[in-house]
Write an enzyme that holds these catalytic residues in place. Structure first.
Site, PDB file in Angstrom:
ATOM      1  N   SER A 198     -34.432  53.602  56.445  1.00  0.00           N
ATOM      2  CA  SER A 198     -34.240  53.114  57.811  1.00  0.00           C
ATOM      3  C   SER A 198     -33.822  51.637  57.773  1.00  0.00           C
ATOM      4  O   SER A 198     -32.871  51.302  57.069  1.00  0.00           O
ATOM      5  CB  SER A 198     -35.524  53.347  58.615  1.00  0.00           C
ATOM      6  OG  SER A 198     -35.266  53.250  59.981  1.00  0.00           O
ATOM      7  N   ARG A 243     -43.996  51.983  71.358  1.00  0.00           N
ATOM      8  CA  ARG A 243     -44.302  52.780  70.175  1.00  0.00           C
ATOM      9  C   ARG A 243     -44.275  54.276  70.485  1.00  0.00           C
ATOM     10  O   ARG A 243     -43.784  55.072  69.688  1.00  0.00           O
ATOM     11  CB  ARG A 243     -45.677  52.387  69.632  1.00  0.00           C
ATOM     12  CG  ARG A 243     -46.099  53.174  68.410  1.00  0.00           C
ATOM     13  CD  ARG A 243     -45.134  52.995  67.261  1.00  0.00           C
ATOM     14  NE  ARG A 243     -45.644  53.581  66.021  1.00  0.00           N
ATOM     15  CZ  ARG A 243     -44.993  53.553  64.874  1.00  0.00           C
ATOM     16  NH1 ARG A 243     -43.796  52.993  64.802  1.00  0.00           N
ATOM     17  NH2 ARG A 243     -45.521  54.083  63.798  1.00  0.00           N
ATOM     18  N   ASP A 282     -32.726  64.497  61.223  1.00  0.00           N
ATOM     19  CA  ASP A 282     -32.910  63.114  61.692  1.00  0.00           C
ATOM     20  C   ASP A 282     -31.929  62.857  62.833  1.00  0.00           C
ATOM     21  O   ASP A 282     -30.717  62.894  62.635  1.00  0.00           O
ATOM     22  CB  ASP A 282     -32.647  62.162  60.530  1.00  0.00           C
ATOM     23  CG  ASP A 282     -32.870  60.687  60.891  1.00  0.00           C
ATOM     24  OD1 ASP A 282     -33.082  60.375  62.084  1.00  0.00           O
ATOM     25  OD2 ASP A 282     -32.828  59.861  59.970  1.00  0.00           O
ATOM     26  N   HIS A 304     -36.459  61.814  61.337  1.00  0.00           N
ATOM     27  CA  HIS A 304     -36.314  60.505  60.693  1.00  0.00           C
ATOM     28  C   HIS A 304     -37.481  60.202  59.756  1.00  0.00           C
ATOM     29  O   HIS A 304     -37.298  59.627  58.684  1.00  0.00           O
ATOM     30  CB  HIS A 304     -36.210  59.438  61.783  1.00  0.00           C
ATOM     31  CG  HIS A 304     -35.836  58.079  61.289  1.00  0.00           C
ATOM     32  ND1 HIS A 304     -34.657  57.822  60.632  1.00  0.00           N
ATOM     33  CD2 HIS A 304     -36.498  56.886  61.353  1.00  0.00           C
ATOM     34  CE1 HIS A 304     -34.593  56.531  60.315  1.00  0.00           C
ATOM     35  NE2 HIS A 304     -35.704  55.945  60.745  1.00  0.00           N
ATOM     36  N   ASP A 305     -38.676  60.577  60.150  1.00  0.00           N
ATOM     37  CA  ASP A 305     -39.870  60.294  59.348  1.00  0.00           C
ATOM     38  C   ASP A 305     -39.879  61.012  57.998  1.00  0.00           C
ATOM     39  O   ASP A 305     -40.716  60.706  57.150  1.00  0.00           O
ATOM     40  CB  ASP A 305     -41.144  60.684  60.119  1.00  0.00           C
ATOM     41  CG  ASP A 305     -41.743  59.496  60.854  1.00  0.00           C
ATOM     42  OD1 ASP A 305     -41.158  58.391  60.768  1.00  0.00           O
ATOM     43  OD2 ASP A 305     -42.773  59.667  61.523  1.00  0.00           O
TER      44      ASP A 305
END
Lengths: 379, 203
Positions: free
Chosen positions: A156, A226, A319, A352-353
């Site tokens: 990232s 968040r 992602d 993405h994680d």
């Protein structure tokens, strides 16, 4: 994974790399000093100083990539990758991870005290550029007596730093691994960050960035930022698999509270984030990503074309924060600059994680790539 | 993993001898990267492989070959025009969906093309069809229901496509049914060759 070696207890060190008299000169021309940097190292630097690997962390990461801090229940954020016998094998590599400039985990950032005024920098902290992160990382290497890296690796925002590093100082990197990153954010990417920043800045407790002087934190804004960002870090399938439409156990009747398990999860993510992250750092670091567009610079690839770096670019097929297209764009520019590029789009259901998870094909790839890098050594 | 010994499969060895030393090579369908590894280690070449099979991609990475996990049918526009000296398509043309497009892209990317293909027109294949059976041989070892091959061509048909695309055959090496190169006196290749390797350039 077959090997589960742990680094055991590790410490974060802090070093002052720039001072008020010898300040950091930013890409913008502004100066900043003093600058302290928090970092950790794992493994042993070889006598020839040829086995160093630098880890660049993502937006909300820190220097604690692996091993355990005293008393901690959970290891560092990339512990599944880094350790004895792991894909990034600390029996062979000397691994360095530093908290970013502008961060809030020991490195100087906008919530640090400006010694010139005795007050928090707040919004008076200078705007940062991806190049500034690299400048500070390089200063840390000088401090550690390391001239060249066998590899730099980041996911990232970390991958974006690795790309910047390779383009500006290719002679310092023999290998560069860029995972789930981007060389130019899309309007959608910027839009998500804009909403996050707006949530923070519109919080009544933000106080123009002077919240700590008022003894408060823009909790609502940072939590909302968040929660929303976290949605973009997972795929739709990941949410479905993890939560489905499961009701929250304490739901009695429908209302506007936490009715579904996914709402409880996001609420929890938002709350724990308040314990470890700073609202000003969120603003400054996310803004750096928005402006990052290295291939638009004139002669962007001249330096690396003259001194090729072995690149590994990886994306994950689910992602949608930085989709595979972002990685393909990086690959295309590097390929056109005649770099030796390896590219994989890894099937992984977590979005993405995924880059933080021990996805088998992903870790096998990193293991094979690092084994090869070790075998070949510095160029 | 230690580097593999540099002994090449005979068909790859044949192609390696057709690649000029110190050149930049794109190997489409590179498998485990054996050809590129050999060319880089022994012939001072640089290059990139393209492969879609995940296990082979991993093997190529371990061998130290730059490899991109891409689909030849869809992704070759990623490569810049005239960015390679030699583009290789070895034993792969029969597995791709759009061979015409891929050949066009190869000609855009490189100046010298090396293409090998099994010959569907082999006498043995024709006889099997006459007897009512789908052809199988050393070059076409698969049952119809599990073959990776999507396109079947004879050498003559393949050469028609080269001509249509303006590709000139600089060299053709016929291979016997056993896969061995055969001499210049070899006649009726479209009937007798199990496969052929072509070196092509743009007229």
């Amino acid at each position: 994974m077959t090997d589960n070696g742990s680094l055991g207890l590790v410490d974060t060190d802090i070093v002052r790399l720039f001072t008020a008299d010898d300040p950091l000169v930013l890409a913008s021309g502004s100066t900043l000093g003093p600058v302290d940097v928090a970092y950790e190292t794992y493994g042993t630097l070889s006598d020839a100083r040829d086995n160093a690997v630098f880890i660049c962390h993502a937006l909300t990461g820190d220097a604690h990539a692996a091993g355990y801090h005293p008393g901690a229940k959970r290891p560092g954020w990339w512990d599944n990758l880094i350790g004895p016998g792991k894909p990034l094998d600390t029996d062979r590599f000397f691994v360095i991870c530093a908290n970013l400039l502008g961060g809030c985990q020991g490195t100087t950032g906008p919530s640090s005290i400006d010694p010139a005024t005795g007050r928090v920098y707040g919004l008076g902290f200078p705007l940062l550029d991806m190049a500034d992160f690299v400048t500070v990382h390089r200063a840390l290497l000088t401090h550690l007596g390391i001239e060249r890296l066998l590899a730099a690796l980041g996911g990232s925002l970390g991958g974006m730093q690795v790309l910047e590093w390779a383009l500006r100082y290719p002679e310092q990197l023999t290998n560069a691994a860029i995972v789930a990153a981007s060389s130019r954010l899309t309007a959608q990417n910027i839009a998500f960050s804009a909403v996050a920043r707006r949530a923070i800045m519109d919080d009544p407790d933000f106080n123009d960035g002077r919240y700590s002087e008022a003894g408060v934190v823009p909790r609502l804004g940072l939590r909302t930022a968040r929660m929303m960002a976290h949605i973009t870090y997972l795929s739709e399938d990941a949410f479905s698999e993890k939560f489905g439409r499961t009701p929250h156990p304490e739901r009695n009747e429908p209302g506007f509270g936490i009715d579904f398990a996914v709402e409880s999860y996001l609420d929890h993510q938002g709350r724990v984030f308040l314990e470890r992250f700073d609202a000003l750092s969120y603003l400054y670091l996310s803004r750096v990503m928005d402006y990052f567009d290295p291939f638009s610079r004139p002669h962007a690839t001249d330096a690396v074309a003259a001194c090729p770096v072995k690149f590994l670019v990886m994306s994950f097929d689910t992602d949608w924060r930085f989709s595979t297209e972002h990685s393909r764009r990086i690959v295309k520019h590097l390929e056109h600059a005649r770099q030796p590029v390896t590219f994989r789009d890894i099937p992984a259901s977590w979005g993405h994680d995924s880059f933080l998870l021990p996805v088998e094909r992903y870790h096998d790839t990193l293991r094979g790539w690092f084994d090869r890098a070790f075998r070949e050594g510095l160029r | 993993m230690t580097p593999r010994p540099i002994t090449l499969r005979p068909d790859l060895d044949l192609i390696a001898h057709l690649v000029p030393g110190s050149s930049r090579v794109l190997d489409l369908g590179c498998g485990d990267g054996a050809l590129l590894h050999h060319l880089m280690a022994e012939h001072d070449c640089t290059g990139t492989g393209v492969e879609i099979d995940p296990e082979k991609v991993l093997a190529a990475i371990a061998a130290g070959v730059p490899v991109m996990e891409l689909d030849l049918d869809a992704d070759l526009q990623l490569f810049a025009a005239a960015s390679y000296d030699t583009v290789v398509l070895s034993r792969t043309i029969q597995t791709i969906r759009r061979p015409e497009l891929v050949l066009r892209e190869m000609a855009r990317i490189g100046s010298r093309l090396i293409v090998s293909a099994p010959n569907f027109g082999l006498l043995q294949h024709r006889l099997m069809l006459l007897s009512g059976r789908m052809p199988m041989s050393r070059e076409l070892p698969y049952s119809w229901y599990d073959t990776p091959n999507l396109r079947f061509t004879t050498l003559v048909d393949l050469e028609d496509l080269f001509a249509k695309l303006g590709l000139v055959i600089d060299q053709r090496i016929n291979l016997s049914i056993a896969g061995e190169p055969v001499g210049k006196g070899f006649r009726a290749a479209n009937l007798r060759a199990g496969a052929a390797v072509y070196v092509l350039s743009q007229g």
